[in-house]
Enzyme design. Sequence first.
Site, PDB file in Angstrom:
ATOM      1  N   GLN A  98       0.813  -1.217   0.000  1.00 31.55           N
ATOM      2  CA  GLN A  98       0.000   0.000   0.000  1.00 31.55           C
ATOM      3  C   GLN A  98       0.848   1.269   0.000  1.00 31.55           C
ATOM      4  OE1 GLN A  98      -3.147   0.074  -0.524  1.00 31.55           O
ATOM      5  NE2 GLN A  98      -3.604  -2.099  -0.257  1.00 31.55           N
ATOM      6  N   SER A 127       3.013  -5.337  -5.165  1.00 32.19           N
ATOM      7  CA  SER A 127       2.098  -6.075  -6.033  1.00 32.19           C
ATOM      8  C   SER A 127       1.613  -5.176  -7.159  1.00 32.19           C
ATOM      9  CB  SER A 127       0.907  -6.584  -5.212  1.00 32.19           C
ATOM     10  OG  SER A 127       0.068  -7.402  -5.987  1.00 32.19           O
ATOM     11  N   GLY A 128       1.756  -5.643  -8.399  1.00 39.46           N
ATOM     12  CA  GLY A 128       1.457  -4.817  -9.563  1.00 39.46           C
ATOM     13  C   GLY A 128       0.039  -4.294  -9.643  1.00 39.46           C
ATOM     14  N   THR A 177       8.281 -21.057 -15.127  1.00 38.89           N
ATOM     15  CA  THR A 177       8.470 -20.156 -16.260  1.00 38.89           C
ATOM     16  C   THR A 177       8.029 -18.742 -15.899  1.00 38.89           C
ATOM     17  OG1 THR A 177       8.071 -21.981 -17.794  1.00 38.89           O
ATOM     18  CG2 THR A 177       7.898 -19.737 -18.677  1.00 38.89           C
ATOM     19  N   CYS A 225      -8.980  -9.119   1.349  1.00 42.59           N
ATOM     20  CA  CYS A 225      -8.560 -10.509   1.582  1.00 42.59           C
ATOM     21  C   CYS A 225      -9.140 -11.095   2.853  1.00 42.59           C
ATOM     22  CB  CYS A 225      -7.022 -10.587   1.629  1.00 42.59           C
ATOM     23  SG  CYS A 225      -6.260 -10.263   0.035  1.00 42.59           S
TER      24      CYS A 225
END
Length: 378
Positions: A178, A198-199, A236, A321
């Site tokens: 945040q 976090s994007g 990957t 969340c």
Amino acid sequence: MIYLDNSATTKPWKSVLETYTQVSEKYFANPSSLHPLGAEAERLLMQARKQTAELLKVAPEEVIFTSGATEGNNIAIQGAVNANKGRGRHIITTAIEHPSVLRTMNHLEERGFEVTYLFPDKEGRVKASQVAEKVRKDTILVSVMHVNNETGSIQPIKEIGKVLTNHSKVLFHVDNVQGIGKVPLNIKNAGIDLLTISGHKFHGVKGSGVLFAKRNINLVPLYFGGTQERALRAGTESTAGAAALAKALRMTLDREPENRNMKNRLEKLASELSKYNEIIINSPVLRAPHILNFSVIGRKPESIVSALAEKNIYVSTTSACSSKDSEESIVLKAMGLPEERTTSSLRISLSLDTTDKEISDFLKSWKEIYYEVLKVGG
């Protein structure tokens, strides 16, 4: 639509989505493949890593691409304690962390680790002196978030880092999800060893994130496979996700001066909402520029969220969340607030794209809902 739930997720910027799509189409090969297509994907991945590192003012090899904060927090915390459990099993954190930290701590307690939880004051802020009092010879990790996701309270990260300079073997982890782009934080100057972002919290795409892991920090991976991402995150890599994250981060940091406008809009909200008798502001005065938490005493927050949604206005209750798991905010409870406030809280969170008109329209709709739908104070 008036979207005021940006702490849960932000709307991806169009140019960021274009980057993601273009890279997915043109550089679709596996970066680990030896053929030319793989080499092109690897080159772009390295470029995204370098750009991200420059923006965070760290070294490229210290940037670990992840799927987001939950994975990053778990790699950092579990990886650190598993690598260092031979010299101690004591951890320090706060009682107001994100569920991805608190539930990880619960899991570690079940495995025999001892966790000390620091409680904040009524402003939602812990003190560096609390860390100094609780750190021990067997302490291996301190984990403190920068900006609280429910109240916007800002923790004294630099001061805590200074305390830990006297305990060189104690690792310092910061959840900066945040705070990034909202509240400046110099990773190196604050003595941070591990940090997560976090994007999708700054207009990137979901499923992208970064764990900063300081050079020479020893971590045990959560799962095993290939040697991608310093062998800490096998699998990957998402070249498109990394490129989109780097672009979103650059755009966000370029627009940091606009945070003062966002702060002014939040102050207007706080001022107007405070005029209602049954509303109490829970966020501290000194807070991040985008988060406002308040309680409507005697009213279920879910009913207010639904009433606003009918007007195409979107806010939230507690952390996204944990909002479906509990009727009470654990953050407000940890702050020592009474139950009438911990069970009736709402969170408004802005973004750089929130406009003055949206704030005015929200306040107009809020007045209608307050008196006509909730029938409060009529």
